[in-house]
Design an enzyme around this catalytic site. Structure first.
Site, mmCIF file in Angstrom:
data_model
loop_
_atom_site.group_PDB
_atom_site.id
_atom_site.type_symbol
_atom_site.label_atom_id
_atom_site.label_comp_id
_atom_site.label_asym_id
_atom_site.label_seq_id
_atom_site.Cartn_x
_atom_site.Cartn_y
_atom_site.Cartn_z
ATOM 1 N N HIS A 67 -12.889 -7.365 56.884
ATOM 2 C CA HIS A 67 -12.615 -8.410 57.740
ATOM 3 C C HIS A 67 -12.072 -8.183 59.173
ATOM 4 C CE1 HIS A 67 -12.237 -12.300 55.099
ATOM 5 N NE2 HIS A 67 -12.853 -11.421 54.489
ATOM 6 N N VAL A 71 -15.089 -8.159 62.754
ATOM 7 C CA VAL A 71 -14.763 -9.164 63.867
ATOM 8 C C VAL A 71 -14.613 -8.249 65.179
ATOM 9 C CG1 VAL A 71 -13.218 -10.892 64.675
ATOM 10 C CG2 VAL A 71 -13.793 -10.811 62.160
ATOM 11 N N GLY A 73 -13.933 -4.965 65.377
ATOM 12 C CA GLY A 73 -13.759 -3.546 65.221
ATOM 13 C C GLY A 73 -12.650 -3.211 64.301
ATOM 14 N N GLU A 88 -6.882 -14.271 64.277
ATOM 15 C CA GLU A 88 -7.910 -13.988 63.209
ATOM 16 C C GLU A 88 -7.394 -14.598 61.723
ATOM 17 O OE1 GLU A 88 -9.432 -10.033 63.119
ATOM 18 O OE2 GLU A 88 -9.426 -9.932 65.358
ATOM 19 N N ASP A 243 -16.927 -11.009 39.373
ATOM 20 C CA ASP A 243 -17.590 -10.203 38.326
ATOM 21 C C ASP A 243 -17.035 -10.493 36.939
ATOM 22 O OD1 ASP A 243 -18.781 -8.291 36.768
ATOM 23 O OD2 ASP A 243 -18.270 -6.645 38.217
ATOM 24 N N SER A 246 -14.968 -7.988 34.303
ATOM 25 C CA SER A 246 -14.294 -6.729 34.629
ATOM 26 C C SER A 246 -13.957 -7.072 36.206
ATOM 27 C CB SER A 246 -15.335 -5.641 34.481
ATOM 28 O OG SER A 246 -16.444 -5.729 35.258
#
Length: 324
Positions: A67, A71, A73, A88, A243, A246
């Site tokens: 993230h 946005v 860098g 942010e 997932d 796992s």
């Protein structure tokens, strides 16, 4: 013959990519070898202690670095806090991020042994690597030398971060704009092998795919039934494993799931809509992730170079939540 506007766009794109590479070259492995030699063992010890107790913190801490980089860098701007809730981390898409206190803990420990030396952006990059290793994922050498940015804007987080409902065209353009390849796109999507998601992130994938209260036809029907059992039509808040089976272990099973049309997000399913992304995905699925760990480390290093601040740029924050 290419139009002037097309040539101009190409030059701007090349200039942006060159800037990423040029800044990335200022980073190096072992940047703190002389100024803070105990930094990496110190961060690793903190991370290992935390993940041994709370393994579910690994995914959001890994995503936090993603993230941050996508946005403005990799400048630690995701860590800044605003009393007015305009930074942010105040964006809706960031509400699932957790573990900010772990970054603060690692930074405080670094300040004790080498005050004013280590950036929060570098702490974030090291923690992302160490949480991945802690849940049986790959190790990679983290380049350091970033400095911290002074700007964080909520609206940028809302518009610049690639959404979970992005199609393949949007995903490829977003990665290319940041100097990352199509391969990096699939590799980093593999990070979805760990973690959970709220129903709100994929709800219309199940119930309103084209605006006609329908389900994405590309999804496996049995998988759809399971998801609908966990996420009812009006349910936005229930949690689903990204997932299944796992979600706390970093492995290659993500690729097998997506290959079977069981990707949780539209951005996962979209990887089957492109020849190149589909080929890499199928290769990892069939080869049991033979190169995934190595590739993931390489892509994380590349991502960690996006628009970094180095040398005299930015600052070294003493506290990660506040501009110095």
């Amino acid at each position: 013959m290419a139009s002037i506007s097309t040539l101009f766009f190409q030059l701007i794109t090349l200039a942006f990519a060159f800037n990423i590479v040029a800044n990335g070259q200022s980073l190096k492995v072992g940047y703190y070898q002389e100024t803070c030699p105990d930094l990496e063992p110190l961060v690793k010890e903190i991370v290992d202690q935390v993940i041994s107790i709370s393994p579910t913190l690994a995914p959001p801490l890994l995503r936090m670095h993603f993230h941050d980089c996508f946005v403005r860098g990799c400048d630690g701007s995701v860590l800044l806090e605003s009393p007015a809730k305009k930074y942010e981390k105040d964006a809706d898409s960031y509400l699932s991020l957790r573990g900010f206190e772990i970054i603060d803990q690692a930074k405080a420990a670094a300040e004790k042994v080498c005050p004013g030396v280590v950036s929060c952006a570098d702490i974030l990059a090291l923690v992302a690597r160490d949480v991945t290793v802690a849940v049986k994922g790959p190790f990679w050498e983290v380049e350091t030398g970033r400095r911290d940015g002074r700007v964080s804007i909520k609206s940028e987080a809302l518009h610049k971060l690639l959404a979970p409902f992005s199609n393949i065209s949007t995903l490829k353009k977003g990665f290319k704009k940041r100097g990352l390849s199509v391969k990096d796109l699939v590799v980093l999507s593999g990070g979805h092998t760990i973690g959970i998601s709220h129903c709100s992130s994929f709800h219309h994938h199940l119930y309103n795919f084209t605006g006609r209260f329908d389900t994405d036809p590309s999804l496996d029907s049995k998988y759809v039934k399971k998801l609908k059992m966990k996420c009812k039509p009006r349910d936005q808040n229930s949690i689903v494993e990204m997932d299944p089976g796992s979600y706390e272990t970093f492995d290659e099973s993500y690729f097998r799931l997506v290959a079977k049309r069981r990707g949780l997000f539209e951005s996962d399913v979209a990887l089957l809509d492109d020849i190149e992304t589909k080929a890499y995905l199928k290769f990892q699925a069939l080869s049991h992730g033979s190169t995934f760990f190595e590739d993931f480390g390489e892509s994380m290093v590349k991502m960690g170079r996006i628009n970094v601040l180095t040398d005299k740029e930015g600052e070294i924050r003493s506290v990660c939540t506040k501009v110095y």
